[in-house]
Design a protein around this motif. Sequence first.
Motif, PDB file in Angstrom:
ATOM      1  N   ILE A  36       0.838  -1.204   0.000  1.00  0.00           N
ATOM      2  CA  ILE A  36       0.000   0.000   0.000  1.00  0.00           C
ATOM      3  C   ILE A  36       0.872   1.253   0.000  1.00  0.00           C
ATOM      4  CG2 ILE A  36      -1.646   1.343   1.372  1.00  0.00           C
ATOM      5  CD1 ILE A  36      -2.989  -0.944   0.012  1.00  0.00           C
ATOM      6  N   ASN A  39       2.628   2.053  -3.306  1.00  0.00           N
ATOM      7  CA  ASN A  39       1.739   2.547  -4.350  1.00  0.00           C
ATOM      8  C   ASN A  39       0.914   3.742  -3.892  1.00  0.00           C
ATOM      9  OD1 ASN A  39       2.113   0.525  -6.596  1.00  0.00           O
ATOM     10  ND2 ASN A  39       1.823  -0.770  -4.816  1.00  0.00           N
ATOM     11  N   GLY A  41      -1.076   4.334  -1.511  1.00  0.00           N
ATOM     12  CA  GLY A  41      -2.439   4.127  -1.049  1.00  0.00           C
ATOM     13  C   GLY A  41      -3.471   4.000  -2.146  1.00  0.00           C
ATOM     14  N   ARG A  42      -3.064   3.717  -3.372  1.00  0.00           N
ATOM     15  CA  ARG A  42      -4.010   3.676  -4.484  1.00  0.00           C
ATOM     16  C   ARG A  42      -4.376   2.262  -4.913  1.00  0.00           C
ATOM     17  NH1 ARG A  42      -0.626   7.951  -5.837  1.00  0.00           N
ATOM     18  NH2 ARG A  42      -1.684   9.938  -5.487  1.00  0.00           N
ATOM     19  N   TYR A  43      -3.961   1.265  -4.168  1.00  0.00           N
ATOM     20  CA  TYR A  43      -4.315  -0.106  -4.504  1.00  0.00           C
ATOM     21  C   TYR A  43      -5.515  -0.540  -3.691  1.00  0.00           C
ATOM     22  CZ  TYR A  43      -0.484  -1.792  -7.472  1.00  0.00           C
ATOM     23  OH  TYR A  43       0.373  -2.035  -8.509  1.00  0.00           O
ATOM     24  N   ARG A  44      -6.479  -1.172  -4.365  1.00  0.00           N
ATOM     25  CA  ARG A  44      -7.600  -1.789  -3.669  1.00  0.00           C
ATOM     26  C   ARG A  44      -7.175  -3.207  -3.290  1.00  0.00           C
ATOM     27  NH1 ARG A  44      -8.663  -0.362  -8.359  1.00  0.00           N
ATOM     28  NH2 ARG A  44      -9.364  -2.400  -9.041  1.00  0.00           N
ATOM     29  N   TYR A  45      -8.119  -4.009  -2.825  1.00  0.00           N
ATOM     30  CA  TYR A  45      -7.717  -5.330  -2.342  1.00  0.00           C
ATOM     31  C   TYR A  45      -7.301  -6.258  -3.478  1.00  0.00           C
ATOM     32  CZ  TYR A  45     -12.046  -7.727  -3.663  1.00  0.00           C
ATOM     33  OH  TYR A  45     -13.069  -8.293  -4.356  1.00  0.00           O
ATOM     34  N   VAL A  48      -3.684  -5.623  -4.513  1.00  0.00           N
ATOM     35  CA  VAL A  48      -2.862  -6.039  -3.368  1.00  0.00           C
ATOM     36  C   VAL A  48      -2.764  -7.556  -3.340  1.00  0.00           C
ATOM     37  CG1 VAL A  48      -2.752  -6.142  -0.847  1.00  0.00           C
ATOM     38  CG2 VAL A  48      -3.305  -3.993  -1.972  1.00  0.00           C
ATOM     39  N   GLN A  65      -8.955  -8.727   2.099  1.00  0.00           N
ATOM     40  CA  GLN A  65      -9.894  -7.647   2.357  1.00  0.00           C
ATOM     41  C   GLN A  65     -10.060  -7.419   3.869  1.00  0.00           C
ATOM     42  OE1 GLN A  65     -13.564  -8.491   0.358  1.00  0.00           O
ATOM     43  NE2 GLN A  65     -13.875  -6.366  -0.209  1.00  0.00           N
ATOM     44  N   CYS A  75      -8.274   2.519  -0.079  1.00  0.00           N
ATOM     45  CA  CYS A  75      -7.808   3.067  -1.348  1.00  0.00           C
ATOM     46  C   CYS A  75      -8.241   4.522  -1.442  1.00  0.00           C
ATOM     47  CB  CYS A  75      -8.402   2.260  -2.495  1.00  0.00           C
ATOM     48  SG  CYS A  75      -7.999   2.923  -4.101  1.00  0.00           S
ATOM     49  N   ARG A  76      -7.299   5.398  -1.755  1.00  0.00           N
ATOM     50  CA  ARG A  76      -7.619   6.809  -1.966  1.00  0.00           C
ATOM     51  C   ARG A  76      -7.796   7.026  -3.459  1.00  0.00           C
ATOM     52  NH1 ARG A  76      -2.903   7.545   1.199  1.00  0.00           N
ATOM     53  NH2 ARG A  76      -3.469   7.523   3.382  1.00  0.00           N
ATOM     54  N   VAL A  77      -9.005   7.321  -3.867  1.00  0.00           N
ATOM     55  CA  VAL A  77      -9.284   7.564  -5.274  1.00  0.00           C
ATOM     56  C   VAL A  77      -9.071   9.037  -5.552  1.00  0.00           C
ATOM     57  CG1 VAL A  77     -11.022   7.462  -7.083  1.00  0.00           C
ATOM     58  CG2 VAL A  77     -10.946   5.693  -5.337  1.00  0.00           C
TER      59      VAL A  77
END
Length: 96
Positions: A36, A39, A41-45, A48, A65, A75-77
């Motif tokens: 995380i 990247n 904080g831009r990766y979702r589960y 990852v 998850q 995840c920060r979009v």
Amino acid sequence: MPKGIPISKATFYYHRKNQTKQDKYAQAKVEITAIIHENKGRYRYRPVMDELHNRGFRLNHKTVQRLMKDLGLICRVRMRNIVIIIENKVRSLIMS
């Protein structure tokens, strides 16, 4: 079992036994946190989970998850900024 504790005998011994258990996902938690942060904080589960598979960790997607939720990693979009030019005026729209 000490006297005066208002819990059942089975509950007392269950919790006493589980106090010494090691966390079986400790190394996976370290790797998830590293992925995380690498990247930003831009990766979702799912990404990852794919990266964990590349690094040799075989975990179910539900486990990944849950671990991310327990660690507080979300995840920060990033919002997209779209610029529209109408009649020589610039308008900026923020789209998600």
